[in-house]
Structures are given as structure tokens and as C-alpha cells.
Design an enzyme around this catalytic site. Sequence first.
Site, PDB file in Angstrom:
ATOM      1  N   ILE A 263     -21.630  27.542  13.723  1.00 50.77           N
ATOM      2  CA  ILE A 263     -21.547  26.843  12.451  1.00 50.77           C
ATOM      3  C   ILE A 263     -22.221  25.475  12.559  1.00 50.77           C
ATOM      4  O   ILE A 263     -22.703  24.926  11.568  1.00 50.77           O
ATOM      5  CB  ILE A 263     -20.076  26.708  12.030  1.00 50.77           C
ATOM      6  CG1 ILE A 263     -20.008  26.448  10.545  1.00 50.77           C
ATOM      7  CG2 ILE A 263     -19.356  25.648  12.814  1.00 50.77           C
ATOM      8  CD1 ILE A 263     -18.724  26.857   9.957  1.00 50.77           C
ATOM      9  N   ASP A 264     -22.308  24.942  13.782  1.00 51.14           N
ATOM     10  CA  ASP A 264     -22.882  23.607  13.972  1.00 51.14           C
ATOM     11  C   ASP A 264     -24.409  23.605  13.899  1.00 51.14           C
ATOM     12  O   ASP A 264     -25.011  22.528  13.912  1.00 51.14           O
ATOM     13  CB  ASP A 264     -22.456  23.031  15.329  1.00 51.14           C
ATOM     14  CG  ASP A 264     -20.970  22.734  15.397  1.00 51.14           C
ATOM     15  OD1 ASP A 264     -20.319  22.764  14.342  1.00 51.14           O
ATOM     16  OD2 ASP A 264     -20.462  22.474  16.500  1.00 51.14           O
TER      17      ASP A 264
HETATM   18  O1  LIG Z   1     -10.702  24.543  17.255  1.00 53.40           O
HETATM   19  P1  LIG Z   1     -11.730  25.461  17.814  1.00 53.40           P
HETATM   20  O2  LIG Z   1     -11.535  26.866  17.427  1.00 53.40           O
HETATM   21  O3  LIG Z   1     -11.917  25.294  19.273  1.00 53.40           O
HETATM   22  O4  LIG Z   1     -13.106  25.088  17.132  1.00 53.40           O
HETATM   23  C1  LIG Z   1     -13.566  23.809  16.963  1.00 53.40           C
HETATM   24  C2  LIG Z   1     -15.010  23.723  17.253  1.00 53.40           C
HETATM   25  O5  LIG Z   1     -15.769  24.832  16.879  1.00 53.40           O
HETATM   26  C3  LIG Z   1     -16.999  24.432  16.302  1.00 53.40           C
HETATM   27  O6  LIG Z   1     -16.940  24.719  14.957  1.00 53.40           O
HETATM   28  C4  LIG Z   1     -18.188  25.151  16.790  1.00 53.40           C
HETATM   29  O7  LIG Z   1     -18.032  25.590  18.051  1.00 53.40           O
HETATM   30  P2  LIG Z   1     -18.721  26.925  18.588  1.00 53.40           P
HETATM   31  O8  LIG Z   1     -20.018  27.121  17.848  1.00 53.40           O
HETATM   32  O9  LIG Z   1     -18.916  26.609  20.034  1.00 53.40           O
HETATM   33  O10 LIG Z   1     -17.791  28.050  18.353  1.00 53.40           O
HETATM   34  C5  LIG Z   1     -17.079  22.944  16.551  1.00 53.40           C
HETATM   35  O11 LIG Z   1     -17.743  22.224  15.566  1.00 53.40           O
HETATM   36  C6  LIG Z   1     -15.634  22.571  16.599  1.00 53.40           C
HETATM   37  O12 LIG Z   1     -15.422  21.450  17.371  1.00 53.40           O
END
Ligand SMILES: O=P(O)(O)OC[C@H]1O[C@](O)(COP(=O)(O)O)[C@@H](O)[C@@H]1O
Length: 528
Positions: A263-264
Site C-alpha cells: 500500500i506504501d
Molecule cells: O500494523 P501492521 O499490520 O504491521 O501494518 C502496518 C504497516 O503496514 C504498512 O501498511 C505497509 O507494510 P507492508 O507493505 O510491509 O505490508 C505500513 O505502512 C504500516 O506501517
Amino acid sequence: MESFGVPPAPVAAPEKRKKPLDLKDPVPAAAAAAANGGGATKASPAAKWAEKKKLVGGDAGYVLEDVPHLTDYLPQLPTYPNPLQDNPAYSVVKQYFVNPDDTVTQKIVVHKTSARGTHFRRAGPRQRVYFQPDEVNAAIVTCGGLCPGLNTVIRELVCGLYDMYGVTSVVGIEGGYKGFYSKNTVALTPRSVNGIHKRGGTVLGTSRGGHDTAKIVDCLQDRGINQVYIIGGDGTQKGASVIYEEVRRRGLKCAVVGVPKTIDNDIAVIDKSFGFDTAVEEAQRAINAAHVEAESAENGIGVVKLMGRNSGFIAMYATLASRDVDCCLIPESPFYLEGKGGLLEFVERRLKDNGHMVIVVAEGAGQDLIAKSMNSVDTQDASGNKLLLDVGLWLSQKIKDHFKKKPRFPITLKYIDPTYMIRAVSSNASDNVYCTLLAHSALHGAMAGYTGFIVAPVNGRHAYIPFYRITEKQNKVVITDRMWARVLCSTNQPCFLSHEDVENMKHDDDEHHLHNTLLLDSPENSSK
Ligand SMILES: O=P(O)(O)OC[C@H]1O[C@](O)(COP(=O)(O)O)[C@@H](O)[C@@H]1O
Ligand SMILES: Nc1ncnc2c1ncn2[C@@H]1O[C@H](COP(=O)(O)OP(=O)(O)O)[C@@H](O)[C@H]1O
Ligand SMILES: [Mg+2]
């Protein structure tokens, strides 16, 4: 499972199956190492890395960074005509199959004298396939954080395998990587996945941590899985890369395919990751709410925290889309609070001018400042990702503390944290179409015998990209590029950088540019 027990061939071996018509021989490893930073010795990581590459050189600096093929280490594999040629849906298509010589350029802005640079193999159906329909046992897994569109990719992989290639054995691995060795598989059919694209999350479940390469490949081998589709972000694709290496070491006929999810939008090389558009759209709702709250109060301030661990793309695009944002803070752009040119001075001025303001902050912004003021201890999640301190709460408190010292300047601050709301939704229409194309490109590649790759659009064309190209570095907002300048223009916020900082950054970027030129890459992809 079909295992030929053939010892792995040298990785840089020229492709035996066919030779592209107009391409010269593979670039020798030494030249690749030089292109990789110049002067790397054999023992250096860069040289080792270069040896793994499957590079094909051509005229005018053309380089194809090709992906592995099952026949690289199983040269005797039989091939079959692609069943798509008998599919009525494709009967009117002028050109059924992708030309084997088609490649996608990474560098799209060129000059008269530019070298042609890096290319990737174009994705799409091939004339010959390396699997018979009844031979395929495909598995799908989703790993890492949620992202809108996961279910669409799952659905389209299943339906595509069934409908286009006549495959009838597809299973889901539940709960991410650890599901390979700790859970039973679940059968996936077009019927069971029908309608899942309308739901957020992933019907297969997901997790962080738990990657055990040996156990995962044992599972593939024991269950006779010969195509594995791994949907996940940078961490997941690092895991997929080592799974591919182990599959190859064991000489298994198993295509390992990555579908990049984040998503980032922090995956390098590719145009954009799926779910990103949906997340930006969903973020608008939070920004609108913050704006309404701020506008309705005396000196109203709305603070919205958005996802973005190391890359501030969601915050940047949500800011540009909204036009209601007065200040956007991202991890790539350092800022400071106190003193001349600081954030607090800017907040005060904007409130005096407009009576209200909205601040969008990416969760990874200002982490060094918070750590300094909070004596924090570094902690990690199960995948080894650094756990962040809550910049939204911290910033809100700092602003409140500042104005407490100014009783003649009362403020009303509302902090909105829509973190999980922007990623737990189902994908929007354009992401749904994007996910469909990704899934189709992925399964065409696997059926054609390619392995060890991820699929994604590069400059608008779907391509097969070797794992190492997307795991070696993250995509970040380049604050010396024009896109960030557009944000600064739209918000009129300070850039928080001294003249010296700017000069240093430009210098760093020049070095980065030089490095990329040696790699025959294009830096313009970095901040898409
Ligand atoms: O609370 P969770 O599930 O660890 O996810 C939080 C994190 O996941 C993200 O959305 C994206 O992470 P990934 O793309 O590594 O899954 C980050 O922006 C956010 O910090
Ligand atoms: N360097 C790595 N090698 C092998 N597996 C990894 C690596 N980094 C992460 N993984 C695995 O990939 C999965 C997802 O990683 P994570 O960082 O949580 O999410 P994302 O893939 O979205 O970046 C986890 O199961 C984790 O164990
Ligand atoms: Mg990640």
C-alpha cells in the site's frame, strides 16, 4: 512432484531454448559488475550479484535484464502449444501471443545520444507453454500487511488458470508463509472465489514473520506444487527470491512467481503498486473530515496520519489530490519544529492568515525527532520491520503545548488516524482492472516456464522483472524531483531545508544518477 534431480547449471548460462533474434550474447559477469558500480572485485557483493543476473546485450547500450526460465536448469523439459489458441474469447485477437523478442524499456525519457539502457521481458501469453493443463498444481499465498485488491488478484489467478489454461488444481495457503508448513491447503475454484473481489482483506489470511525456506520448499515438494504465486511486499518478495533459489537448487519443476503488493508504493522499478490508488482515494475522506472540523472551529487544526513507513507516497498523492492540505510531512523530507522556518512558526502564520489548517503526516515522518524527545527503544515486528512511534499523536501534542504558552491564541486541534481504514477496504474500479492484468501476466509467465520473477507495469507495459531488481532498494519520494515541488507549491509549506542541505541533496542525487547511469537505469522511475 516432478523432479529431474539435475544439478543446477551456472546461473549466467545463455538461454538454450531460444535466442532472441536481434540481441547479442549475454553480458559477461565482469562487465555486469562494472556496470554495477564500477571496479567491483569478484569477491564483492556487487560481483556476486552480477553473476546472478541474466543479462543480454544489444546495440547502442541495450541491455535485457532477463528472468530465469525452468529450462535454465531443466534443459530437457517438453513444451506444448498454448491452449489459449483454441480459446473462443481470444479468437478475434489479431496477435495471440507476445513476440518473444518484445521487451519493455525502463528508460522512457531519452536524448539523441542516450544509451538504450535496461529492458525487461514483456509479460503476456507465449506460443509454447511448459505445463500441460492437468499437470499444473498451483498454490497462492498472501503475506505481509493488507492492501486493497488482494482478493481480486487471488480471484483472477484462479479464474485465469481455469478459464484460459484449463487448469483444475489450485490451492490457497492460509495465513502467509507460515501456512505452508502449519496448515492444510484450501481448494480454490472459480466458484469459491466468485465475488471475493468485492471484499477487503484477503480470503486466505496473511501474517508477518514465519518464513522458513526449507520447510516451505519441502511443502511445495511434498504437495507436488509446481506453480506458486506469492503476493506480497518487499519483505515477501525477498522471501520469494530465496524460495526460488532453493527450488532451483533442488532441481524442481516449480515456477516461483511474485505479485508485488504494497500500500506504501515502496517497490522500486514498477510504475505503481495495486491498492495504492484506492488508499489515496480513501485517505481523501479523512482529509475532508479534518478540513470540515478545522474550518468550523476558531484556529482549527486538523492532523491526519496516513500510512507510509519509509516512503511518503500516500501522503504526497493524498495531499495533491485534496488541495485542502496546508502541510504534508513525509519520511523523506526532514523537518523541525522550533525556531525560524520551523513547523510551529508556519502553523501560527497559516492560522493567522486563514483561520484554520490541515496537516497530513506520513507515519514514518519525523521518527528521529520523536526518538530524541522520548528516549524510545527500537522494537520490531515479526518480519523485522521497525515499529514506529506515533508521529500523529506526538505532533498534535507538540502543537498543543506550543499554543498553550500563548493564551491569546486559542486553538482547536482534531487528530484523525484512519490508518487501517485506508487499507482494509475493497479495491476501487481502476485497481480491480489493474489486479486482473497483474494476475493474467503472472500466470502467462508461469505457464511459459518463466520463474524467479515479479510481474508489474513498467512505463505502462507489463513486464517480468527479476526479484533482485525490486528487493535491492525501496522506492522513495525523491524530494529533489518535480513531484515534491508540486506538493510544496500546492501547500505553500516551508521546505525546512537550508541552502546547504539542498546543495548536499542535489550532490547525493547526482551521485545516485551517476550510479544509475552505470547500471543503465533511469532515475526518473524513482518517484513515480
Ligand atoms: O500494523 P501492521 O499490520 O504491521 O501494518 C502496518 C504497516 O503496514 C504498512 O501498511 C505497509 O507494510 P507492508 O507493505 O510491509 O505490508 C505500513 O505502512 C504500516 O506501517
Ligand atoms: N529478508 C527476508 N527473507 C525471507 N523472508 C522475509 C524477509 N523479509 C521478510 N520476509 C517474510 O516476508 C513476509 C512478509 O514480510 P513483511 O515485511 O511483513 O511484509 P511485506 O511483504 O508486505 O513487506 C513475512 O512472512 C516475513 O517473514
Ligand atoms: Mg514491506
